[in-house]
Design a protein around this motif. Structure first.
Motif, mmCIF file in Angstrom:
data_model
loop_
_atom_site.group_PDB
_atom_site.id
_atom_site.type_symbol
_atom_site.label_atom_id
_atom_site.label_comp_id
_atom_site.label_asym_id
_atom_site.label_seq_id
_atom_site.Cartn_x
_atom_site.Cartn_y
_atom_site.Cartn_z
ATOM 1 N N ILE A 309 0.856 -1.184 0.000
ATOM 2 C CA ILE A 309 0.000 0.000 0.000
ATOM 3 C C ILE A 309 0.897 1.240 0.000
ATOM 4 N N SER A 310 0.282 2.407 -0.054
ATOM 5 C CA SER A 310 1.064 3.634 -0.086
ATOM 6 C C SER A 310 1.531 4.017 1.314
ATOM 7 N N THR A 311 2.583 4.817 1.366
ATOM 8 C CA THR A 311 3.066 5.309 2.658
ATOM 9 C C THR A 311 1.998 6.152 3.337
ATOM 10 N N ARG A 312 1.223 6.911 2.549
ATOM 11 C CA ARG A 312 0.142 7.729 3.124
ATOM 12 C C ARG A 312 -0.892 6.840 3.802
ATOM 13 N N ALA A 313 -1.174 5.670 3.203
ATOM 14 C CA ALA A 313 -2.150 4.757 3.819
ATOM 15 C C ALA A 313 -1.621 4.231 5.150
ATOM 16 N N VAL A 314 -0.307 3.958 5.216
ATOM 17 C CA VAL A 314 0.276 3.518 6.479
ATOM 18 C C VAL A 314 0.144 4.610 7.535
ATOM 19 N N THR A 315 0.464 5.848 7.161
ATOM 20 C CA THR A 315 0.361 6.973 8.097
ATOM 21 C C THR A 315 -1.078 7.128 8.595
ATOM 22 N N TYR A 316 -2.036 6.977 7.679
ATOM 23 C CA TYR A 316 -3.457 7.096 8.048
ATOM 24 C C TYR A 316 -3.844 6.002 9.046
ATOM 25 N N ARG A 317 -3.400 4.771 8.784
ATOM 26 C CA ARG A 317 -3.757 3.669 9.686
ATOM 27 C C ARG A 317 -3.136 3.855 11.072
ATOM 28 N N LEU A 318 -1.892 4.335 11.121
ATOM 29 C CA LEU A 318 -1.257 4.563 12.426
ATOM 30 C C LEU A 318 -1.987 5.648 13.217
ATOM 31 N N GLU A 319 -2.492 6.642 12.505
ATOM 32 C CA GLU A 319 -3.267 7.686 13.183
ATOM 33 C C GLU A 319 -4.570 7.123 13.729
ATOM 34 N N ARG A 320 -5.207 6.234 12.975
ATOM 35 C CA ARG A 320 -6.439 5.593 13.472
ATOM 36 C C ARG A 320 -6.136 4.760 14.719
ATOM 37 N N ILE A 321 -5.009 4.065 14.702
ATOM 38 C CA ILE A 321 -4.618 3.271 15.874
ATOM 39 C C ILE A 321 -4.409 4.175 17.080
ATOM 40 N N ARG A 322 -3.739 5.321 16.866
ATOM 41 C CA ARG A 322 -3.503 6.251 17.974
ATOM 42 C C ARG A 322 -4.820 6.760 18.548
ATOM 43 N N ARG A 323 -5.762 7.096 17.665
ATOM 44 C CA ARG A 323 -7.045 7.629 18.146
ATOM 45 C C ARG A 323 -7.859 6.566 18.889
ATOM 46 N N LEU A 324 -7.831 5.327 18.395
ATOM 47 C CA LEU A 324 -8.624 4.262 19.014
ATOM 48 C C LEU A 324 -8.020 3.778 20.333
ATOM 49 N N THR A 325 -6.693 3.641 20.375
ATOM 50 C CA THR A 325 -6.051 3.027 21.545
ATOM 51 C C THR A 325 -5.429 4.044 22.492
ATOM 52 N N GLY A 326 -5.077 5.208 21.957
ATOM 53 C CA GLY A 326 -4.357 6.187 22.758
ATOM 54 C C GLY A 326 -2.855 5.954 22.762
ATOM 55 N N PHE A 327 -2.388 4.981 21.968
ATOM 56 C CA PHE A 327 -0.954 4.664 21.914
ATOM 57 C C PHE A 327 -0.418 4.934 20.508
ATOM 58 N N SER A 328 0.757 5.587 20.459
ATOM 59 C CA SER A 328 1.368 5.920 19.182
ATOM 60 C C SER A 328 2.723 5.242 19.030
ATOM 61 N N PRO A 329 2.996 4.612 17.881
ATOM 62 C CA PRO A 329 4.314 4.010 17.661
ATOM 63 C C PRO A 329 5.442 5.036 17.597
ATOM 64 N N ASP A 330 5.097 6.304 17.465
ATOM 65 C CA ASP A 330 6.134 7.342 17.383
ATOM 66 C C ASP A 330 6.682 7.724 18.746
ATOM 67 N N ASP A 331 5.938 7.442 19.802
ATOM 68 C CA ASP A 331 6.389 7.740 21.157
ATOM 69 C C ASP A 331 7.141 6.529 21.701
ATOM 70 N N PRO A 332 8.418 6.666 22.148
ATOM 71 C CA PRO A 332 9.229 5.511 22.560
ATOM 72 C C PRO A 332 8.564 4.646 23.626
ATOM 73 N N THR A 333 8.001 5.267 24.673
ATOM 74 C CA THR A 333 7.378 4.484 25.744
ATOM 75 C C THR A 333 6.117 3.800 25.257
ATOM 76 N N GLN A 334 5.300 4.554 24.544
ATOM 77 C CA GLN A 334 4.057 3.984 24.033
ATOM 78 C C GLN A 334 4.335 2.908 22.979
ATOM 79 N N ARG A 335 5.397 3.113 22.204
ATOM 80 C CA ARG A 335 5.761 2.115 21.187
ATOM 81 C C ARG A 335 6.067 0.779 21.853
#
Length: 356
Positions: A309-335
């Motif tokens: 898939i496109s990189t934009r689609a990956v970015t979109y999915r990670l944002e959905r994960i952050r909104r649903l779970t409250g955890f972001s792969p970009d934050d070291p502790t949360q990752r």
């Protein structure tokens, strides 16, 4: 029919292996002299040829005696006939004893391997010396699994054992079948042994083969521990859908740690990942995205290539994960929390097995 052809027909020994011998008999009969050095050397060459062509020594001896009987003077023939039959009887008894000894050795070997891999310690160190193992040292166990169980009689066992003995010596390595697996026990100091074992497994098993390698441990209990680690590595590879065909227990230590406290890992998965159950299209695409991102060490472009898939689609999915779970792969502790939860989900078969 001449003597050479008759002897070959009766004994099954190729005639070309006997011509030099008949020449020796003829010369001895006419001159009364023993064969000279050149004649003996020619017979050695013929003996080597017989071995290389798979002619049993018993058959070759019988052919020699029969030829002697047929070419002897009439008065000597009965005696030579008796010698031939007596030597045949000796050979039969000798071969029976050898076969019995081989069977007994194979039975003892199987019994020793069973005891070794189950940790039954009765005279284990003493028996280990007989098979070339010094259990005071650290040993590592590698196991190979084929698409079908590997049994004691599989010729691959002998082929791999001979290959490893040729390289490392006969008193270092033990190859056997156990629980449908091909097992290699080698000294921990012999670091190339498991790689050589894997090389021959790759060439001898079907496409679905897999190898697990335990860590080196000392003593009889250490062999048991390494064997279990190697077997568990294959099991973890299956449960987690890992791609590598060779799995090292040392690389998978986090998973047994997670499984030791199942209640805690279940709580972690439920707390972090259950919100993904509410995602449109279900949690699977989002979980696959997390797997790809973590597998690419956070490189979203590489993860996109893996997913197709496109990189934009990956970015979109990670944002959905952050909104649903409250955890972001970009934050070291949360990752770390998110990745641990994903590993736990794979171990638990979440969400399918969890609800089943």
């Amino acid at each position: 029919m001449d003597v050479l052809a008759h002897v070959s027909e009766v004994t099954g020994v190729p005639a070309d292996l006997l011509g030099g011998y008949l020449s020796v008999l003829t010369a001895a009969s006419s001159t009364g002299r023993l064969p000279d050095r050149d004649a003996i050397e020619s017979l050695r060459v013929l003996g080597t040829g017989a071995a290389e062509r798979g002619v049993p020594m018993r058959s070759l001896t019988d052919a020699c005696l029969l030829a002697c009987e047929l070419t002897a003077r009439t008065a000597d023939a009965p005696v030579l006939g008796a010698v031939r039959r007596a030597v045949a009887a000796y050979y039969e008894g000798y071969e029976q004893a050898q076969l019995r000894a081989i069977r007994e050795e194979d039975d003892a070997r199987r019994e020793f391997i069973d005891d070794l891999l189950q940790g039954r310690a009765e005279r284990l160190a003493e028996r280990a010396e007989h098979f070339g193992l010094r259990l005071a040292e650290a040993y590592v166990v590698a196991v190979a699994r084929d698409v079908k169980p590997i049994g004691d009689g599989d010729p691959l066992i002998r082929r791999i054992e001979q290959a490893l003995i040729a390289r490392f010596g006969s008193h270092n390595i033990l190859i056997a079948a156990r629980d449908g697996l091909l097992v290699c026990v080698a000294p921990g100091s012999l670091t190339a042994a498991t790689g050589e074992f894997t090389h021959h497994v790759r060439g001898g098993l079907d496409a679905g083969w897999r190898v697990g390698i335990g860590r080196p441990h000392r003593g009889p209990g250490g062999v048991v521990t390494s064997f279990r680690e190697a077997s568990d590595a294959i099991g973890l590879g299956d449960r987690l859908g890992l791609r590598p065909q060779v799995l090292k227990a040392a690389d998978l230590l986090v998973f047994p740690v997670l499984l030791r406290d199942r209640e805690a890992i279940e709580d972690l998965v439920q707390t972090v990942l259950d919100p993904l159950l509410n995602a449109r299209g279900g949690p699977q695409p989002l979980m696959e995205t997390l797997d790809a991102v973590f597998g690419a060490q956070g490189n979203q472009t590489a993860a996109a290539r893996t997913l197709g898939i496109s990189t934009r689609a990956v970015t979109y999915r990670l944002e959905r994960i952050r909104r649903l779970t409250g955890f972001s792969p970009d934050d070291p502790t949360q990752r770390f929390t998110l990745e641990t939860a994903v590993l736990g989900a794979r171990l638990l078969g979440w969400p399918v097995d969890r609800d089943g």
